[in-house]
Design an enzyme around this catalytic site. Structure first.
Site, mmCIF file in Angstrom:
data_model
loop_
_atom_site.group_PDB
_atom_site.id
_atom_site.type_symbol
_atom_site.label_atom_id
_atom_site.label_comp_id
_atom_site.label_asym_id
_atom_site.label_seq_id
_atom_site.Cartn_x
_atom_site.Cartn_y
_atom_site.Cartn_z
ATOM 1 N N GLU A 263 0.901 -1.174 0.057
ATOM 2 C CA GLU A 263 -0.007 -0.021 -0.023
ATOM 3 C C GLU A 263 1.114 1.284 0.111
ATOM 4 O O GLU A 263 1.779 1.183 0.734
ATOM 5 C CB GLU A 263 -0.859 0.107 1.427
ATOM 6 C CG GLU A 263 -2.063 -1.210 1.278
ATOM 7 C CD GLU A 263 -2.981 -0.891 2.621
ATOM 8 O OE1 GLU A 263 -2.931 0.144 3.076
ATOM 9 O OE2 GLU A 263 -3.332 -1.888 2.981
ATOM 10 N N GLU A 313 -13.725 4.681 0.150
ATOM 11 C CA GLU A 313 -14.799 3.699 0.959
ATOM 12 C C GLU A 313 -15.390 4.647 2.091
ATOM 13 O O GLU A 313 -14.718 4.881 3.153
ATOM 14 C CB GLU A 313 -13.939 2.639 1.370
ATOM 15 C CG GLU A 313 -13.298 1.662 0.221
ATOM 16 C CD GLU A 313 -12.437 0.812 0.599
ATOM 17 O OE1 GLU A 313 -12.602 -0.259 1.379
ATOM 18 O OE2 GLU A 313 -10.971 1.056 0.601
ATOM 19 N N LYS A 316 -15.166 2.916 5.915
ATOM 20 C CA LYS A 316 -14.045 2.470 6.685
ATOM 21 C C LYS A 316 -13.979 3.382 8.147
ATOM 22 O O LYS A 316 -14.599 4.323 8.265
ATOM 23 C CB LYS A 316 -12.710 3.117 6.050
ATOM 24 C CG LYS A 316 -12.456 2.543 4.767
ATOM 25 C CD LYS A 316 -11.051 2.654 4.263
ATOM 26 C CE LYS A 316 -10.069 1.662 5.068
ATOM 27 N NZ LYS A 316 -8.650 1.952 4.909
ATOM 28 N N GLU A 324 -9.383 8.541 6.556
ATOM 29 C CA GLU A 324 -9.669 7.029 6.181
ATOM 30 C C GLU A 324 -10.447 6.937 4.926
ATOM 31 O O GLU A 324 -10.168 6.047 4.182
ATOM 32 C CB GLU A 324 -9.779 6.328 7.427
ATOM 33 C CG GLU A 324 -8.742 5.761 8.274
ATOM 34 C CD GLU A 324 -7.694 4.931 7.292
ATOM 35 O OE1 GLU A 324 -8.074 4.311 6.494
ATOM 36 O OE2 GLU A 324 -6.567 4.867 7.697
#
Ligand SMILES: *[C@@H]1O[C@H](CO)[C@@H](O)[C@H](O)[C@H]1NC(C)=O
Ligand SMILES: *[C@@H]1O[C@H](CO)[C@@H](O)[C@H](O)[C@H]1NC(C)=O
Ligand SMILES: *[C@@H]1O[C@H](CO)[C@@H](O)[C@H](O)[C@H]1NC(C)=O
Ligand SMILES: *[C@@H]1O[C@H](CO)[C@@H](O)[C@H](O)[C@H]1NC(C)=O
Ligand SMILES: *[C@@H]1O[C@H](CO)[C@@H](O)[C@H](O)[C@H]1NC(C)=O
Length: 486
Positions: A263, A313, A316, A324
């Protein structure tokens, strides 16, 4: 076709499959409204993205990746480590169902199994410390038993906090003392099974957690004062961090263990340092930095990396911070956030998702006649923000400049959209109203989004509202015919 041609073709195909490089992406699914997997896979292909990393083994997603040639790293969530680590049978079942079946019946190009996700994070209090290696080992044995041990490799994506430097220089790198023994066993296992070490590296988090962190050192423009490690100069944190790991590996006898960057990325909202400008600068800088294939001083080889992440998203956890929910290079609906050249499309531009289905153009806002000091307001906002997403509000964020009414409307709308624009979701007592006038401010980056159509999953299959499964369509057709005949 002679056997030579066949052999050559097989060899060519094999080489092609093995030599896929270029940038990968993380495809997460912690969102209230997911794009249909086929839509995302089409987007991946149109953008020339050849590698994806998943956090579990979602049936619908793996199905959509079939026959595309896209390399897949499929994940085992941390909460499954105890089961696959505790029982060889469970590991075999996992591999049979979530790897072998997809390869043999649908030609999914699965290349890695990520066993756990950052299982040694300090916040887990060591919960997975002694179960990760057994899980890794059982999955590896199950892959071999299934006859795919050389094609599919195991790895464990680890946070960069599993190692540290004793003297702030990369050359001082070694594994964290409290997890030294388990780390060494994992590294030895990876080395013995020809598997890579996977690490997640986040200069953004360093900047977020340390107000003294030199901003320029997070980026790749070369403007930072370099770190001089015994004559080796480090101009950015990424290189220094990767080499801290390379030194840690070398020090313990694993200098040749391949490293994957699992990542890497930069969020676009939710913090004063999380914005479009910095995200573009970081990700584009990273792409240019690795494009020459020259690697780092310790590892002068091409860097194998997966951007975090593909799509925002909205579910999260925000425990680590409001940023996040904003790591995507695309918004939740597959729209492009900022220009980014991955070197994989002809135009050099990102290509948005096609055929995305949205809900109606309507919003829930604060009723103009409602007074700001109505006691219902504060309660309603905190309810809405608790269940929906207000991470774009607050200092330095995309909607941080809204006035008080704008703030309240933002919260109401977020809740309304997340609940598929149900009328009931805009009934904050006497203080909210549904409008068809877009409340998005005309200046700045703040957006009052319209949600995408929900996409349902049923019995391992997924279907959108427009794509009812065939049996259902037949039943409806039959019903219609019967009615017409009567
Ligand atoms: C396959 O993976 C899915 C998704 O992570 C999981 O829910 C399921 O239990 C796995 N199947 C087996 C047989 O372990
Ligand atoms: C870790 O320990 C802390 C303090 O003892 C506790 O508050 C937290 O809930 C624990 N976290 C987990 C994941 O067990
Ligand atoms: C790592 O693997 C290589 C090749 O597979 C082997 O030669 C070497 O001894 C291993 N290193 C350690 C420390 O076990
Ligand atoms: C809007 O909301 C944010 C975050 O909840 C808050 O920090 C800010 O002060 C609010 N602005 C106004 C004008 O109320
Ligand atoms: C809503 O407003 C009406 C009239 O302004 C009032 O009678 C009613 O009590 C209010 N309802 C709530 C839940 O505040």
């Amino acid at each position: 076709m002679g056997w030579i041609t066949v052999t050559i073709r097989i060899v060519c195909l094999f080489t092609l499959l093995w030599s896929v490089n270029g940038i990968g992406v993380n495809w997460g699914t912690q969102a209230s409204h997911l794009l249909p997997p086929d839509t995302v896979v089409r987007m991946l292909r149109e953008n020339g993205i050849q590698k994806v990393k998943l956090f579990d083994a979602d049936y619908g997603i793996l199905k959509a990746l079939g026959k595309t040639g896209i390399e897949v790293m499929v994940g085992i969530p941390n909460d499954m480590l105890a089961s696959v680590g505790g029982s060889m049978k469970a590991a075999e079942k996992w591999v049979a169902k979530n790897v072998s079946e997809h390869i043999s019946s649908n030609n999914v190009n699965i290349r890695y199994v990520a066993v756990g996700n950052e299982p040694f994070l300090e916040t887990y209090n060591g919960s997975y410390l002694h179960i990760t290696l057994p899980a890794l080992s059982n999955i590896q044995s199950a892959l071999i038993k299934a006859g795919i041990g050389s094609q599919v490799k195991v790895t464990v994506p680890l946070n960069a906090d599993v190692y540290a430097s004793s003297n702030t220089y990369p050359s001082g790198g070694d594994f964290r003392t409290d997890i030294f023994d388990p780390m060494l066993k994992i590294v030895k296992f990876l080395n013995d099974s020809n598997s890579p070490f996977t690490v997640n590296i986040y200069p953004f988090i360093s900047l977020y957690t340390d107000s003294n962190f030199p901003v320029e050192y997070a980026f790749f423009d070369g403007n930072a004062t370099p770190l001089n490690d015994g004559g080796t100069l480090y101009y950015n944190m990424f290189d220094a961090n990767l080499d801290t790991l390379a030194h840690a590996l070398q020090k313990n006898g694993f200098g040749n263990l391949p490293i994957i960057v699992g990542e890497i990325g930069w969020p676009t909202d939710g913090d004063r340092n999380a914005n479009i400008e910095y995200a573009r600068r970081f990700n584009q800088g990273f792409m240019s930095h690795i494009s020459g294939g020259k690697g780092t001083p310790m590892r002068p080889v091409p860097i194998d990396a997966y951007l975090f992440s593909l799509i925002d998203e909205d579910e999260k956890s925000i425990d680590p911070g409001n940023f996040e929910r904003h790591w995507g290079i695309f918004y939740f609906d597959g729209q492009v956030k900022y220009p980014l050249n991955l070197g994989t499309t002809n135009s050099g531009a990102l290509i948005p998702a096609k055929g995305v289905q949205y809900l109606e153009r309507k919003w829930c806002v604060m009723k103009p006649s409602a007074p700001l000091d109505d006691p219902q307001v504060a309660q309603s906002v905190s309810y809405a923000c608790g269940l929906a997403d207000c991470t774009s509000l607050g200092y330095g964020t995309s909607c941080g400049n809204l006035d008080a009414r704008g703030n309240i409307s933002y919260a109401f709308n977020s809740y309304f959209q997340k609940n598929n624009q149900l009328e009931k979701a805009c009934e904050f007592p006497n203080v909210s109203v549904i409008t068809k006038t877009d409340p998005t401010p005309t200046v700045g980056n703040c957006k009052f989004p319209i949600m995408i159509q929900p996409y349902y999953e049923s019995a391992g299959r997924r279907f959108g509202c427009g794509q009812m499964p065939l049996p259902l369509v037949s039943v409806l057709l039959l019903l219609l015919l019967t009615v017409v005949q009567l």
